[in-house]
Scaffold this motif. Sequence first.
Motif, mmCIF file in Angstrom:
data_model
loop_
_atom_site.group_PDB
_atom_site.id
_atom_site.type_symbol
_atom_site.label_atom_id
_atom_site.label_comp_id
_atom_site.label_asym_id
_atom_site.label_seq_id
_atom_site.Cartn_x
_atom_site.Cartn_y
_atom_site.Cartn_z
ATOM 1 N N LYS A 200 -1.645 -45.474 -16.898
ATOM 2 C CA LYS A 200 -1.382 -46.966 -16.480
ATOM 3 C C LYS A 200 0.091 -46.940 -16.053
ATOM 4 C CE LYS A 200 -5.408 -48.914 -18.865
ATOM 5 N NZ LYS A 200 -5.668 -50.070 -19.763
ATOM 6 N N GLN A 201 0.193 -48.117 -15.054
ATOM 7 C CA GLN A 201 1.682 -48.370 -14.608
ATOM 8 C C GLN A 201 2.152 -49.392 -15.694
ATOM 9 O OE1 GLN A 201 0.369 -51.425 -13.997
ATOM 10 N NE2 GLN A 201 0.884 -51.778 -11.832
ATOM 11 N N PRO A 202 3.451 -49.944 -15.318
ATOM 12 C CA PRO A 202 4.014 -50.906 -16.437
ATOM 13 C C PRO A 202 3.128 -51.988 -17.063
ATOM 14 C CG PRO A 202 5.563 -50.173 -14.964
ATOM 15 C CD PRO A 202 4.224 -49.534 -14.304
ATOM 16 N N VAL A 203 2.432 -52.684 -16.074
ATOM 17 C CA VAL A 203 1.760 -53.774 -16.532
ATOM 18 C C VAL A 203 0.330 -53.684 -16.822
ATOM 19 C CG1 VAL A 203 3.383 -55.514 -15.314
ATOM 20 C CG2 VAL A 203 1.085 -54.657 -14.133
ATOM 21 N N GLY A 204 -0.177 -52.520 -17.176
ATOM 22 C CA GLY A 204 -1.498 -52.252 -17.714
ATOM 23 C C GLY A 204 -2.392 -51.963 -16.833
ATOM 24 N N LEU A 205 -2.212 -51.596 -15.474
ATOM 25 C CA LEU A 205 -3.236 -51.153 -14.602
ATOM 26 C C LEU A 205 -3.097 -49.923 -14.436
ATOM 27 C CD1 LEU A 205 -2.447 -53.729 -11.769
ATOM 28 C CD2 LEU A 205 -3.625 -54.259 -13.862
ATOM 29 N N LEU A 206 -4.477 -49.205 -14.148
ATOM 30 C CA LEU A 206 -4.410 -47.849 -13.738
ATOM 31 C C LEU A 206 -3.479 -47.568 -12.542
ATOM 32 C CD1 LEU A 206 -6.133 -45.135 -14.115
ATOM 33 C CD2 LEU A 206 -7.389 -45.739 -12.069
ATOM 34 N N HIS A 207 -2.639 -46.514 -12.443
ATOM 35 C CA HIS A 207 -1.557 -46.337 -11.487
ATOM 36 C C HIS A 207 -2.231 -46.013 -10.160
ATOM 37 C CE1 HIS A 207 2.043 -44.907 -9.496
ATOM 38 N NE2 HIS A 207 2.633 -44.943 -10.720
ATOM 39 N N GLY A 208 -1.804 -46.592 -9.143
ATOM 40 C CA GLY A 208 -2.186 -45.966 -7.903
ATOM 41 C C GLY A 208 -2.356 -44.764 -7.650
ATOM 42 N N GLY A 209 -1.054 -44.000 -8.123
ATOM 43 C CA GLY A 209 -1.030 -42.525 -7.814
ATOM 44 C C GLY A 209 -2.057 -41.880 -8.457
ATOM 45 N N VAL A 210 -2.812 -42.564 -9.508
ATOM 46 C CA VAL A 210 -4.073 -41.675 -10.243
ATOM 47 C C VAL A 210 -5.085 -41.695 -9.210
ATOM 48 C CG1 VAL A 210 -5.679 -41.746 -11.982
ATOM 49 C CG2 VAL A 210 -3.336 -42.261 -12.357
ATOM 50 N N ILE A 211 -5.283 -42.869 -8.504
ATOM 51 C CA ILE A 211 -6.211 -43.003 -7.506
ATOM 52 C C ILE A 211 -5.993 -41.974 -6.150
ATOM 53 C CG2 ILE A 211 -7.332 -44.344 -5.709
ATOM 54 C CD1 ILE A 211 -7.137 -46.640 -7.983
ATOM 55 N N SER A 212 -4.989 -42.242 -5.618
ATOM 56 C CA SER A 212 -4.405 -41.177 -4.656
ATOM 57 C C SER A 212 -4.803 -39.603 -5.034
ATOM 58 C CB SER A 212 -3.132 -41.271 -4.242
ATOM 59 O OG SER A 212 -2.700 -42.572 -3.672
ATOM 60 N N THR A 213 -4.514 -39.320 -6.340
ATOM 61 C CA THR A 213 -4.650 -38.151 -6.953
ATOM 62 C C THR A 213 -6.058 -37.792 -6.771
ATOM 63 O OG1 THR A 213 -2.484 -38.136 -8.138
ATOM 64 C CG2 THR A 213 -4.567 -36.547 -8.698
ATOM 65 N N LEU A 214 -7.035 -38.641 -7.252
ATOM 66 C CA LEU A 214 -8.352 -38.204 -7.160
ATOM 67 C C LEU A 214 -8.831 -37.956 -5.563
ATOM 68 C CD1 LEU A 214 -9.742 -40.806 -9.891
ATOM 69 C CD2 LEU A 214 -9.366 -38.480 -10.099
ATOM 70 N N ILE A 215 -8.385 -38.972 -4.896
ATOM 71 C CA ILE A 215 -8.805 -39.128 -3.506
ATOM 72 C C ILE A 215 -8.443 -37.486 -2.950
ATOM 73 C CG2 ILE A 215 -8.555 -39.949 -1.209
ATOM 74 C CD1 ILE A 215 -8.604 -42.494 -2.554
ATOM 75 N N GLU A 216 -7.271 -37.150 -3.180
ATOM 76 C CA GLU A 216 -6.714 -36.003 -2.497
ATOM 77 C C GLU A 216 -7.428 -34.738 -3.086
ATOM 78 O OE1 GLU A 216 -2.598 -35.524 -1.829
ATOM 79 O OE2 GLU A 216 -2.680 -33.513 -1.449
ATOM 80 N N LYS B 104 0.552 -28.971 -10.707
ATOM 81 C CA LYS B 104 0.216 -28.069 -9.489
ATOM 82 C C LYS B 104 -1.409 -28.052 -9.030
ATOM 83 C CE LYS B 104 4.165 -25.129 -9.418
ATOM 84 N NZ LYS B 104 4.583 -23.746 -9.408
ATOM 85 N N GLN B 105 -1.447 -28.029 -7.941
ATOM 86 C CA GLN B 105 -3.019 -27.905 -7.462
ATOM 87 C C GLN B 105 -3.363 -26.424 -7.607
ATOM 88 O OE1 GLN B 105 -2.063 -26.143 -5.150
ATOM 89 N NE2 GLN B 105 -2.715 -26.968 -3.099
ATOM 90 N N PRO B 106 -4.705 -26.073 -7.425
ATOM 91 C CA PRO B 106 -5.403 -24.843 -7.727
ATOM 92 C C PRO B 106 -4.480 -23.668 -6.923
ATOM 93 C CG PRO B 106 -7.131 -26.172 -6.974
ATOM 94 C CD PRO B 106 -5.863 -27.032 -6.501
ATOM 95 N N VAL B 107 -3.939 -23.743 -5.960
ATOM 96 C CA VAL B 107 -3.086 -22.376 -5.308
ATOM 97 C C VAL B 107 -1.853 -22.449 -5.601
ATOM 98 C CG1 VAL B 107 -5.083 -22.150 -3.621
ATOM 99 C CG2 VAL B 107 -2.903 -23.366 -2.937
ATOM 100 N N GLY B 108 -1.252 -23.262 -6.647
ATOM 101 C CA GLY B 108 0.220 -22.933 -7.019
ATOM 102 C C GLY B 108 1.246 -23.999 -6.402
ATOM 103 N N LEU B 109 0.697 -24.847 -5.484
ATOM 104 C CA LEU B 109 1.442 -25.822 -5.123
ATOM 105 C C LEU B 109 1.548 -27.221 -5.871
ATOM 106 C CD1 LEU B 109 0.411 -25.481 -1.206
ATOM 107 C CD2 LEU B 109 2.014 -23.984 -2.628
ATOM 108 N N LEU B 110 2.804 -27.911 -5.442
ATOM 109 C CA LEU B 110 2.902 -29.310 -6.410
ATOM 110 C C LEU B 110 1.775 -30.354 -5.910
ATOM 111 C CD1 LEU B 110 4.416 -31.160 -8.235
ATOM 112 C CD2 LEU B 110 5.720 -31.953 -6.237
ATOM 113 N N HIS B 111 1.052 -30.813 -6.642
ATOM 114 C CA HIS B 111 -0.135 -31.544 -6.079
ATOM 115 C C HIS B 111 0.363 -32.798 -5.295
ATOM 116 C CE1 HIS B 111 -3.724 -34.092 -6.218
ATOM 117 N NE2 HIS B 111 -4.390 -33.194 -6.665
ATOM 118 N N GLY B 112 -0.318 -32.946 -4.221
ATOM 119 C CA GLY B 112 0.154 -33.973 -3.271
ATOM 120 C C GLY B 112 -0.055 -35.517 -3.975
ATOM 121 N N GLY B 113 -0.773 -35.518 -4.909
ATOM 122 C CA GLY B 113 -0.995 -36.641 -5.673
ATOM 123 C C GLY B 113 0.221 -37.110 -6.556
ATOM 124 N N VAL B 114 0.935 -36.141 -7.029
ATOM 125 C CA VAL B 114 2.257 -36.175 -7.623
ATOM 126 C C VAL B 114 3.239 -36.909 -6.779
ATOM 127 C CG1 VAL B 114 4.220 -35.117 -8.808
ATOM 128 C CG2 VAL B 114 1.785 -34.148 -9.186
#
Lengths: 136, 136, 136, 136
Positions: free
Chosen positions: C39-55, D39-49
């Motif tokens: 989560k981010q500071p106010v208790g919501l799932l961090h948007g970066g987590v969602i971006s990570t899942l999509i990516e 990192k992601q599977p091939v050793g790069l920093l994950h874009g989600g980060v």
Amino acid sequence: MPIPDEPLSSPFDDVVGTEWLDDDPDHARVRLRVRDDLKQPVGLLHGGVISTLIESICSRATAIAVYEQGLAAMGQSIHVSFLRPVTEGTVEVEARARHRGRTTWVWEAEARDSKERLAALGQMIVVVRPIPGRDS
Amino acid sequence: MPIPDEPLSSPFDDVVGTEWLDDDPDHARVRLRVRDDLKQPVGLLHGGVISTLIESICSRATAIAVYEQGLAAMGQSIHVSFLRPVTEGTVEVEARARHRGRTTWVWEAEARDSKERLAALGQMIVVVRPIPGRDS
Amino acid sequence: MPIPDEPLSSPFDDVVGTEWLDDDPDHARVRLRVRDDLKQPVGLLHGGVISTLIESICSRATAIAVYEQGLAAMGQSIHVSFLRPVTEGTVEVEARARHRGRTTWVWEAEARDSKERLAALGQMIVVVRPIPGRDS
Amino acid sequence: MPIPDEPLSSPFDDVVGTEWLDDDPDHARVRLRVRDDLKQPVGLLHGGVISTLIESICSRATAIAVYEQGLAAMGQSIHVSFLRPVTEGTVEVEARARHRGRTTWVWEAEARDSKERLAALGQMIVVVRPIPGRDS
């Protein structure tokens, strides 16, 4: 679908040649006949025309949908990926409002050529705000 | 700056009224005089015009820059945030190529009104590819 | 679906807790159980987590689909609109490859919460390139 | 720079390892030391980060800047182009608020690796709203 009292004629869409097919936020649609004066230097339909179509239909369909609540719509951001160049025939954009919030509507749109091939994908955020000086 | 043999006239930019000021990828610039026929229904400059200007200058400046290597440029995606409506005067877009890769160029662009106020921010990806059938 | 010889374990997805449900480009899916440390500071799932899942799901499903042709996939750009905050339960992202070109794949993705409500919309461009030093 | 009464600790940033360097909206900055588990599977920093870093600093710097007016900040959309993979060292994101409106802030951000090379470009829209139940 509420009909605004004032007309929604859009001068730039007249220039471009936008044909308004459907304003329903579930499947809003516009179409355009490709002309040579809408092209970029190497003979493809200018991407700005496709961005214009997406912006026009998303803004207009939002505006019509929220008008009776005394609200106006304004484009906030647009994102378009171009997948396949268009050189002739028609382009049709179909858009769907995926989020219809109190302050923002978020749309997905796709542009297809005469052969139904996907030419572009868009995502647009439209802001909804009270119309100044109007009773709502 | 290499000068292509063939002209780079862009029919849709002629319609819109794009004035080409600078093609240098560090500070490429176009300008437009706002006219009534470039507006959307409520009297603001249509966002599609701004998207068009951004796409035109980023694509053109890339095309000119890579032309001597036998490469052509084509827009892949565009993202524009609209910050302040424009109703009169001129709009000027300045764009800078932040990444000039072998296969893609990535641009940032900003649009300002006559009073130098920021009207829109854009980011555009332009794909660079060999020109078919041309010795390079 | 071709199975790569080498594993596709993704360390950052292990940290985040991505569950791989489906790699089919027509309906690729991942799921995540919301935890306090995401989560981010106010208790919501961090948007970066969602971006990570999509990516993660767009990149992975592309990589698997093109692997047998000797190609590798790499994220080029991502665009996400956040529609509704997520605070508990699970998030599921479903992605569909709308364009499967020779050099780029373009995806649309949507994230939903445990109650099937739309939480975010994404669009991602994944570049496809030959794997260096591999016979294809 | 106003200091909120309540802490702004962000659990997911603790997981990722975000170091807060500067919250000034003219040059807000965060840094991250690249680790194998990012990192992601091939050793790069994950874009989600990288998306996470951009979202974290833009949201946080907005939140701090508007806090004294009784307002809260929430990410609305993020757009990131990935220009160069990162495999080691550090990543630093610098962000600048290009628009500081009554209801939205719009940011541009760039990520650089240890050698100051541009790794990614971001654009983020952050919505600003009254904090429910708080006197302002």
